[in-house]
Design a protein around this motif. Structure first.
Motif, PDB file in Angstrom:
ATOM      1  N   LEU A 103     -38.604 -27.750  -3.263  1.00 37.73           N
ATOM      2  CA  LEU A 103     -38.527 -27.448  -4.698  1.00 37.73           C
ATOM      3  C   LEU A 103     -37.529 -28.338  -5.434  1.00 37.73           C
ATOM      4  O   LEU A 103     -37.597 -28.482  -6.648  1.00 37.73           O
ATOM      5  CB  LEU A 103     -38.175 -25.976  -4.914  1.00 37.73           C
ATOM      6  CG  LEU A 103     -39.257 -24.981  -4.513  1.00 37.73           C
ATOM      7  CD1 LEU A 103     -38.728 -23.550  -4.611  1.00 37.73           C
ATOM      8  CD2 LEU A 103     -40.500 -25.146  -5.363  1.00 37.73           C
ATOM      9  N   CYS A 143     -42.820 -30.883  -6.996  1.00 31.87           N
ATOM     10  CA  CYS A 143     -43.028 -29.820  -6.002  1.00 31.87           C
ATOM     11  C   CYS A 143     -42.866 -28.463  -6.693  1.00 31.87           C
ATOM     12  O   CYS A 143     -41.841 -28.187  -7.312  1.00 31.87           O
ATOM     13  CB  CYS A 143     -42.040 -29.934  -4.857  1.00 31.87           C
ATOM     14  SG  CYS A 143     -42.396 -31.267  -3.707  1.00 31.87           S
ATOM     15  N   HIS A 144     -43.894 -27.653  -6.605  1.00 29.02           N
ATOM     16  CA  HIS A 144     -43.841 -26.326  -7.185  1.00 29.02           C
ATOM     17  C   HIS A 144     -44.861 -25.432  -6.488  1.00 29.02           C
ATOM     18  O   HIS A 144     -45.802 -25.898  -5.890  1.00 29.02           O
ATOM     19  CB  HIS A 144     -44.136 -26.358  -8.691  1.00 29.02           C
ATOM     20  CG  HIS A 144     -45.524 -26.843  -9.002  1.00 29.02           C
ATOM     21  ND1 HIS A 144     -45.858 -28.181  -9.034  1.00 29.02           N
ATOM     22  CD2 HIS A 144     -46.652 -26.163  -9.282  1.00 29.02           C
ATOM     23  CE1 HIS A 144     -47.138 -28.301  -9.313  1.00 29.02           C
ATOM     24  NE2 HIS A 144     -47.652 -27.089  -9.466  1.00 29.02           N
ATOM     25  N   TYR A 145     -44.595 -24.141  -6.549  1.00 29.26           N
ATOM     26  CA  TYR A 145     -45.544 -23.161  -6.033  1.00 29.26           C
ATOM     27  C   TYR A 145     -46.584 -22.881  -7.106  1.00 29.26           C
ATOM     28  O   TYR A 145     -46.306 -22.924  -8.292  1.00 29.26           O
ATOM     29  CB  TYR A 145     -44.856 -21.838  -5.698  1.00 29.26           C
ATOM     30  CG  TYR A 145     -44.013 -21.865  -4.453  1.00 29.26           C
ATOM     31  CD1 TYR A 145     -44.611 -21.922  -3.212  1.00 29.26           C
ATOM     32  CD2 TYR A 145     -42.633 -21.829  -4.537  1.00 29.26           C
ATOM     33  CE1 TYR A 145     -43.836 -21.919  -2.056  1.00 29.26           C
ATOM     34  CE2 TYR A 145     -41.851 -21.817  -3.396  1.00 29.26           C
ATOM     35  CZ  TYR A 145     -42.459 -21.875  -2.152  1.00 29.26           C
ATOM     36  OH  TYR A 145     -41.715 -21.885  -1.030  1.00 29.26           O
TER      37      TYR A 145
END
Length: 105
Positions: free
Chosen positions: A94, A99-101
């Motif tokens: 993260l 970058c991420h959910y």
């Protein structure tokens, strides 16, 4: 699961109280889901199947085009990263830009 006694008994088998296989319970009022949205009528299930088919087609198209970004799904409580055996070599972090959910309900 389609809310049909034949389908339910074919998957869950015979049970009293709570099923050990699927989130259902059997009581005086009949079989009820213990999880919201688990039992669907045939039309709702067909819509779900269509949505799944479209998602699979989209993902396969992306893979064929070489798009393999790391975007794990995450609920309010769980992330697949907790159980992943590849954390040591995965590039998902993260603290890195991009970058991420993908949050799901």
């Amino acid at each position: 699961m389609v809310n049909d006694d034949t389908i339910i008994s074919g998957i869950a088998g015979e049970f009293d109280g709570y099923s050990d296989i699927v989130p259902l319970r059997k009581g005086k009022e009949g079989i009820k889901a213990t999880s919201d949205g688990f039992l669907l009528n045939e039309e709702e299930f067909a819509e779900l199947q269509e949505a799944v088919d479209q998602q699979i087609e989209r993902l396969c198209r992306q893979l064929a085009d070489g798009k393999i970004s790391i975007t794990p799904k995450k609920t309010a409580k769980e992330s697949p990263c907790t159980y992943c055996e590849y954390k040591g070599i995965c590039r998902f972090d993260l603290s890195f830009p991009g970058c991420h959910y993908e949050i799901i309900k």
